[in-house]
Design a protein around this motif. Sequence first.
Motif, short mmCIF file in Angstrom:
data_model
loop_
_atom_site.label_atom_id
_atom_site.label_comp_id
_atom_site.label_asym_id
_atom_site.label_seq_id
_atom_site.Cartn_x
_atom_site.Cartn_y
_atom_site.Cartn_z
N ARG A 89 -22.40 50.39 2.16
CA ARG A 89 -22.58 50.93 3.50
C ARG A 89 -21.50 50.35 4.41
N LEU A 90 -20.95 51.19 5.27
CA LEU A 90 -20.00 50.75 6.29
C LEU A 90 -20.74 50.68 7.61
N ASP A 91 -20.67 49.53 8.28
CA ASP A 91 -21.38 49.35 9.54
C ASP A 91 -20.42 48.69 10.53
N LYS A 92 -19.73 49.52 11.29
CA LYS A 92 -18.74 49.07 12.27
C LYS A 92 -17.66 48.23 11.61
N THR A 93 -17.79 46.92 11.57
CA THR A 93 -16.73 46.06 11.02
C THR A 93 -17.12 45.40 9.70
N SER B 182 -21.12 46.47 3.46
CA SER B 182 -22.24 45.87 2.73
C SER B 182 -22.29 46.51 1.35
N VAL B 183 -21.99 45.71 0.32
CA VAL B 183 -22.08 46.19 -1.06
C VAL B 183 -23.53 45.97 -1.49
N LEU B 184 -24.22 47.04 -1.84
CA LEU B 184 -25.67 47.02 -1.97
C LEU B 184 -26.22 47.06 -3.38
N ASP B 185 -25.62 47.86 -4.25
CA ASP B 185 -26.23 48.09 -5.56
C ASP B 185 -25.15 48.36 -6.60
N CYS B 186 -25.29 47.73 -7.75
CA CYS B 186 -24.30 47.89 -8.80
C CYS B 186 -24.97 48.33 -10.10
N GLY B 187 -24.63 49.52 -10.54
CA GLY B 187 -25.14 50.04 -11.80
C GLY B 187 -24.06 50.05 -12.87
N VAL B 188 -23.14 49.09 -12.80
CA VAL B 188 -22.05 48.95 -13.77
C VAL B 188 -22.35 47.72 -14.61
N ILE C 79 -16.43 46.71 -6.87
CA ILE C 79 -16.63 45.99 -5.61
C ILE C 79 -15.36 46.05 -4.77
N ARG C 80 -14.22 45.82 -5.40
CA ARG C 80 -12.96 45.86 -4.66
C ARG C 80 -12.67 47.25 -4.10
N ALA C 81 -13.09 48.30 -4.82
CA ALA C 81 -12.93 49.66 -4.30
C ALA C 81 -13.76 49.84 -3.03
N CYS C 82 -14.98 49.29 -3.01
CA CYS C 82 -15.83 49.37 -1.81
C CYS C 82 -15.18 48.61 -0.65
N GLU D 41 -20.35 41.86 3.13
CA GLU D 41 -21.54 41.17 2.65
C GLU D 41 -21.88 41.72 1.28
N ILE D 42 -22.47 40.87 0.45
CA ILE D 42 -22.88 41.25 -0.89
C ILE D 42 -24.39 41.09 -0.98
N ASN D 43 -25.07 42.08 -1.53
CA ASN D 43 -26.51 42.02 -1.71
C ASN D 43 -26.84 40.98 -2.79
N GLY D 44 -27.37 39.86 -2.37
CA GLY D 44 -27.70 38.77 -3.29
C GLY D 44 -28.91 39.03 -4.17
N GLU D 45 -29.63 40.12 -3.91
CA GLU D 45 -30.77 40.47 -4.76
C GLU D 45 -30.34 41.20 -6.03
N ASP D 46 -29.12 41.71 -6.05
CA ASP D 46 -28.57 42.35 -7.24
C ASP D 46 -27.84 41.27 -8.03
N GLU D 47 -28.31 40.98 -9.23
CA GLU D 47 -27.77 39.86 -10.01
C GLU D 47 -26.29 39.99 -10.32
N LYS D 48 -25.81 41.20 -10.61
CA LYS D 48 -24.39 41.38 -10.92
C LYS D 48 -23.53 41.14 -9.69
N LEU D 49 -23.99 41.63 -8.54
CA LEU D 49 -23.25 41.40 -7.30
C LEU D 49 -23.29 39.93 -6.91
N LYS D 50 -24.42 39.30 -7.08
CA LYS D 50 -24.57 37.88 -6.78
C LYS D 50 -23.63 37.03 -7.62
N LYS D 51 -23.53 37.36 -8.90
CA LYS D 51 -22.62 36.63 -9.79
C LYS D 51 -21.18 36.78 -9.34
N TRP D 52 -20.78 38.01 -8.98
CA TRP D 52 -19.41 38.25 -8.49
C TRP D 52 -19.15 37.40 -7.26
#
Length: 115
Positions: free
Chosen positions: A43-47, A50-56, A66-69, A82-93
């Motif tokens: 999601r883009l929110d002004k400045t 927020s990377v929210l969900d990863c199905g990769v 993630i870099r594309a986002c 910001e990275i969604n820390g509830e998604d384990e793959k995003l949290k690891k990144w």
Amino acid sequence: MIAMRPILEQDVIDLLNNGRFEGDLDGYVVMEGPTYLGYILYRLDKTIVSVLDCGVENTACIDGAIRACLAAGENAGCTAFEINGEDEKLKKWRNIFCKNEPDPVPINKIFSLCK
């Protein structure tokens, strides 16, 4: 060749989101030729991006998605993410590339201009 293709159909984003995240979302489908490798939602929110969900599943593809986002956000005028820390793959990144950085993380921690 791996490709990040923007998800242009709102119905597809809604299906992948499944009501979990609010607001206008964007996403990419990750493909290797004709083979589907997964998706990522953001999601883009002004400045802030927020990377929210990863199905990769593939680690290198997660990084690329993630870099594309982040690049899409930067192109839209965002300066931090910001990275969604509830998604384990995003949290690891995040723990690999931005450990100990407070949220939101400046995009220039990931991308910087060559001089």
